[in-house]
Design a protein around this motif. Structure first.
Motif, PDB file in Angstrom:
ATOM      1  N   TYR A  83      63.830  54.792 -17.369  1.00 32.59           N
ATOM      2  CA  TYR A  83      63.713  53.746 -18.385  1.00 32.59           C
ATOM      3  C   TYR A  83      64.329  52.425 -17.927  1.00 32.59           C
ATOM      4  CZ  TYR A  83      61.639  56.989 -21.606  1.00 32.59           C
ATOM      5  OH  TYR A  83      60.778  57.876 -22.200  1.00 32.59           O
ATOM      6  N   GLY A  84      65.355  52.498 -17.087  1.00 33.68           N
ATOM      7  CA  GLY A  84      65.899  51.264 -16.510  1.00 33.68           C
ATOM      8  C   GLY A  84      64.834  50.550 -15.696  1.00 33.68           C
ATOM      9  N   SER A  85      64.072  51.323 -14.939  1.00 32.35           N
ATOM     10  CA  SER A  85      62.981  50.771 -14.142  1.00 32.35           C
ATOM     11  C   SER A  85      61.887  50.173 -15.032  1.00 32.35           C
ATOM     12  CB  SER A  85      62.388  51.866 -13.254  1.00 32.35           C
ATOM     13  OG  SER A  85      61.212  51.420 -12.632  1.00 32.35           O
ATOM     14  N   VAL A  86      61.586  50.840 -16.137  1.00 36.13           N
ATOM     15  CA  VAL A  86      60.559  50.334 -17.061  1.00 36.13           C
ATOM     16  C   VAL A  86      60.979  48.976 -17.615  1.00 36.13           C
ATOM     17  CG1 VAL A  86      59.477  50.708 -19.319  1.00 36.13           C
ATOM     18  CG2 VAL A  86      59.632  52.585 -17.684  1.00 36.13           C
ATOM     19  N   PHE A  87      62.231  48.867 -18.051  1.00 35.32           N
ATOM     20  CA  PHE A  87      62.705  47.588 -18.601  1.00 35.32           C
ATOM     21  C   PHE A  87      62.757  46.504 -17.528  1.00 35.32           C
ATOM     22  CE2 PHE A  87      64.368  50.401 -21.986  1.00 35.32           C
ATOM     23  CZ  PHE A  87      63.750  49.776 -23.059  1.00 35.32           C
ATOM     24  N   GLU A  88      63.111  46.879 -16.310  1.00 40.46           N
ATOM     25  CA  GLU A  88      63.094  45.907 -15.208  1.00 40.46           C
ATOM     26  C   GLU A  88      61.671  45.409 -14.942  1.00 40.46           C
ATOM     27  OE1 GLU A  88      65.006  47.632 -11.787  1.00 40.46           O
ATOM     28  OE2 GLU A  88      66.884  47.911 -12.881  1.00 40.46           O
ATOM     29  N   GLN A  89      60.703  46.311 -15.006  1.00 42.53           N
ATOM     30  CA  GLN A  89      59.305  45.916 -14.792  1.00 42.53           C
ATOM     31  C   GLN A  89      58.812  45.004 -15.913  1.00 42.53           C
ATOM     32  OE1 GLN A  89      57.021  49.515 -14.313  1.00 42.53           O
ATOM     33  NE2 GLN A  89      58.056  50.055 -12.395  1.00 42.53           N
ATOM     34  N   ILE A  90      59.211  45.277 -17.128  1.00 46.65           N
ATOM     35  CA  ILE A  90      58.822  44.410 -18.244  1.00 46.65           C
ATOM     36  C   ILE A  90      59.402  43.015 -18.024  1.00 46.65           C
ATOM     37  CG2 ILE A  90      59.128  43.955 -20.717  1.00 46.65           C
ATOM     38  CD1 ILE A  90      59.055  47.036 -21.108  1.00 46.65           C
ATOM     39  N   PHE A  91      60.678  42.965 -17.659  1.00 45.27           N
ATOM     40  CA  PHE A  91      61.314  41.676 -17.413  1.00 45.27           C
ATOM     41  C   PHE A  91      60.652  40.956 -16.243  1.00 45.27           C
ATOM     42  CE2 PHE A  91      64.442  39.108 -15.091  1.00 45.27           C
ATOM     43  CZ  PHE A  91      64.631  38.125 -16.047  1.00 45.27           C
TER      44      PHE A  91
ATOM     45  N   TRP B  24      67.572  43.649 -25.750  1.00 43.80           N
ATOM     46  CA  TRP B  24      66.176  44.103 -25.767  1.00 43.80           C
ATOM     47  C   TRP B  24      65.624  44.270 -27.173  1.00 43.80           C
ATOM     48  CZ3 TRP B  24      62.554  43.970 -22.177  1.00 43.80           C
ATOM     49  CH2 TRP B  24      62.959  43.787 -20.858  1.00 43.80           C
ATOM     50  N   GLU B  25      66.482  44.541 -28.157  1.00 44.30           N
ATOM     51  CA  GLU B  25      65.992  44.621 -29.539  1.00 44.30           C
ATOM     52  C   GLU B  25      65.583  43.256 -30.061  1.00 44.30           C
ATOM     53  OE1 GLU B  25      69.369  46.633 -31.248  1.00 44.30           O
ATOM     54  OE2 GLU B  25      68.310  48.551 -31.259  1.00 44.30           O
ATOM     55  N   ALA B  26      66.110  42.201 -29.442  1.00 48.15           N
ATOM     56  CA  ALA B  26      65.765  40.828 -29.833  1.00 48.15           C
ATOM     57  C   ALA B  26      64.681  40.250 -28.916  1.00 48.15           C
ATOM     58  CB  ALA B  26      67.016  39.960 -29.783  1.00 48.15           C
ATOM     59  N   PHE B  27      63.947  41.107 -28.238  1.00 41.63           N
ATOM     60  CA  PHE B  27      62.927  40.673 -27.283  1.00 41.63           C
ATOM     61  C   PHE B  27      61.887  39.775 -27.944  1.00 41.63           C
ATOM     62  CE2 PHE B  27      58.722  41.225 -25.390  1.00 41.63           C
ATOM     63  CZ  PHE B  27      58.975  40.870 -24.085  1.00 41.63           C
ATOM     64  N   SER B  28      61.549  38.723 -27.226  1.00 44.19           N
ATOM     65  CA  SER B  28      60.454  37.846 -27.623  1.00 44.19           C
ATOM     66  C   SER B  28      59.786  37.371 -26.340  1.00 44.19           C
ATOM     67  CB  SER B  28      60.968  36.658 -28.427  1.00 44.19           C
ATOM     68  OG  SER B  28      59.901  35.828 -28.777  1.00 44.19           O
ATOM     69  N   SER B  29      58.514  37.542 -26.260  1.00 39.52           N
ATOM     70  CA  SER B  29      57.792  37.161 -25.052  1.00 39.52           C
ATOM     71  C   SER B  29      57.737  35.644 -24.912  1.00 39.52           C
ATOM     72  CB  SER B  29      56.374  37.722 -25.087  1.00 39.52           C
ATOM     73  OG  SER B  29      55.691  37.390 -23.909  1.00 39.52           O
ATOM     74  N   CYS B  30      57.863  35.181 -23.688  1.00 45.12           N
ATOM     75  CA  CYS B  30      57.804  33.739 -23.446  1.00 45.12           C
ATOM     76  C   CYS B  30      56.452  33.337 -22.842  1.00 45.12           C
ATOM     77  CB  CYS B  30      58.940  33.327 -22.522  1.00 45.12           C
ATOM     78  SG  CYS B  30      58.853  34.091 -20.905  1.00 45.12           S
ATOM     79  N   LEU B  31      55.521  34.267 -22.783  1.00 38.59           N
ATOM     80  CA  LEU B  31      54.220  33.978 -22.195  1.00 38.59           C
ATOM     81  C   LEU B  31      53.316  33.280 -23.206  1.00 38.59           C
ATOM     82  CD1 LEU B  31      53.668  37.362 -20.343  1.00 38.59           C
ATOM     83  CD2 LEU B  31      54.738  35.270 -19.491  1.00 38.59           C
ATOM     84  N   SER B  32      52.327  32.556 -22.699  1.00 42.09           N
ATOM     85  CA  SER B  32      51.431  31.798 -23.578  1.00 42.09           C
ATOM     86  C   SER B  32      50.257  32.640 -24.088  1.00 42.09           C
ATOM     87  CB  SER B  32      50.877  30.583 -22.837  1.00 42.09           C
ATOM     88  OG  SER B  32      49.972  31.011 -21.830  1.00 42.09           O
ATOM     89  N   TYR B  33      49.908  33.703 -23.380  1.00 46.60           N
ATOM     90  CA  TYR B  33      48.786  34.573 -23.720  1.00 46.60           C
ATOM     91  C   TYR B  33      47.460  33.809 -23.704  1.00 46.60           C
ATOM     92  CZ  TYR B  33      52.194  38.096 -24.687  1.00 46.60           C
ATOM     93  OH  TYR B  33      53.218  38.987 -24.538  1.00 46.60           O
ATOM     94  N   ALA B  34      47.346  32.866 -22.796  1.00 43.53           N
ATOM     95  CA  ALA B  34      46.123  32.070 -22.663  1.00 43.53           C
ATOM     96  C   ALA B  34      44.934  32.941 -22.245  1.00 43.53           C
ATOM     97  CB  ALA B  34      46.328  30.954 -21.647  1.00 43.53           C
ATOM     98  N   TRP B  35      45.187  34.046 -21.583  1.00 41.37           N
ATOM     99  CA  TRP B  35      44.102  34.936 -21.166  1.00 41.37           C
ATOM    100  C   TRP B  35      43.409  35.597 -22.358  1.00 41.37           C
ATOM    101  CZ3 TRP B  35      49.264  35.784 -20.218  1.00 41.37           C
ATOM    102  CH2 TRP B  35      49.853  36.830 -20.901  1.00 41.37           C
ATOM    103  N   GLU B  36      44.021  35.516 -23.526  1.00 42.36           N
ATOM    104  CA  GLU B  36      43.425  36.085 -24.732  1.00 42.36           C
ATOM    105  C   GLU B  36      42.442  35.127 -25.414  1.00 42.36           C
ATOM    106  OE1 GLU B  36      43.763  39.105 -26.150  1.00 42.36           O
ATOM    107  OE2 GLU B  36      45.109  39.844 -24.580  1.00 42.36           O
ATOM    108  N   ASP B  37      42.367  33.894 -24.929  1.00 44.85           N
ATOM    109  CA  ASP B  37      41.510  32.887 -25.563  1.00 44.85           C
ATOM    110  C   ASP B  37      40.054  33.353 -25.638  1.00 44.85           C
ATOM    111  OD1 ASP B  37      43.655  31.257 -25.849  1.00 44.85           O
ATOM    112  OD2 ASP B  37      43.058  29.797 -24.322  1.00 44.85           O
ATOM    113  N   ILE B  38      39.468  33.094 -26.778  1.00 44.53           N
ATOM    114  CA  ILE B  38      38.051  33.390 -26.978  1.00 44.53           C
ATOM    115  C   ILE B  38      37.230  32.271 -26.347  1.00 44.53           C
ATOM    116  CG2 ILE B  38      36.244  33.712 -28.707  1.00 44.53           C
ATOM    117  CD1 ILE B  38      38.538  34.611 -30.625  1.00 44.53           C
ATOM    118  N   TYR B  39      37.659  31.036 -26.612  1.00 46.22           N
ATOM    119  CA  TYR B  39      36.972  29.851 -26.101  1.00 46.22           C
ATOM    120  C   TYR B  39      37.829  29.219 -25.011  1.00 46.22           C
ATOM    121  CZ  TYR B  39      34.711  30.524 -30.597  1.00 46.22           C
ATOM    122  OH  TYR B  39      34.059  31.065 -31.667  1.00 46.22           O
TER     123      TYR B  39
END
Length: 169
Positions: A10-18, A63-78
């Motif tokens: 699980y340490g490895s999983v959290f490192e990969q997420i980060f 980690w309980e206060a996790f919030s993604s800093c990514l824009s998620y632009a790949w999810e755009d429809i247009y």
């Protein structure tokens, strides 16, 4: 504590997420990952079975206060080309709004997934179970101590009352 054990896996999983957050943040054109809103996640480690409670608590709090800093632009429809080719401003704004909604939904889903993982791991972490049991024992001891003190006070009051009655007679 072994390489295939709970803490390593699980340490490895959290490192990969980060690392994914960090790589995504940098790939979006940001220069310094220290400017990343959740850069503090790289400073906390899951540790091992011998880790201090302060470190464990800091890890789960971060980690309980996790919030993604990514824009998620790949999810755009247009995409930008589609938006620029819109027939008028109203359609363009509607397309942008659809993109914002899609990004917001994807970000919320990601945050929910990571938070669910944190809850799952925390629930099964032997160190957390041990700490909960320790706190429960301490509470039970404090409660028993309060009960003893209350009984002693009752006895003292009863003795004082008897002495007062004896003096009054």
């Amino acid at each position: 504590d072994d390489p295939d054990g709970f803490y390593a896996v699980y340490g490895s999983v959290f490192e990969q997420i980060f690392q994914g957050e960090k790589d995504g943040f940098l790939s979006e054109g940001n220069i310094d990952y220290n400017d990343m809103p959740n850069a503090h996640l790289g400073e906390v480690s899951m540790g091992n079975s011998k880790s201090d409670w302060e470190d464990i608590s800091a890890f789960y709090a971060a980690w309980e206060a996790f919030s993604s800093c990514l824009s998620y632009a790949w999810e755009d429809i247009y995409h930008l080309y589609d938006i620029k080719e819109a027939p008028n401003r109203r359609i363009r704004r509607l397309m942008e709004e659809d993109n914002r909604k899609k990004r917001k939904t994807a970000k919320k889903e990601r945050i929910d997934e990571v938070c669910a993982l944190v809850r799952f791991v925390k629930k099964r972490d032997p160190r957390v179970k041990k700490q909960r049991e320790k706190i429960q024992r301490e509470q039970e001891q404090r409660q028993a101590e309060k009960m003893r003190e209350a009984e002693e006070r009752k006895k003292e009051v009863a003795v004082a009352r008897e002495e007062w009655r004896a003096e009054a007679e």
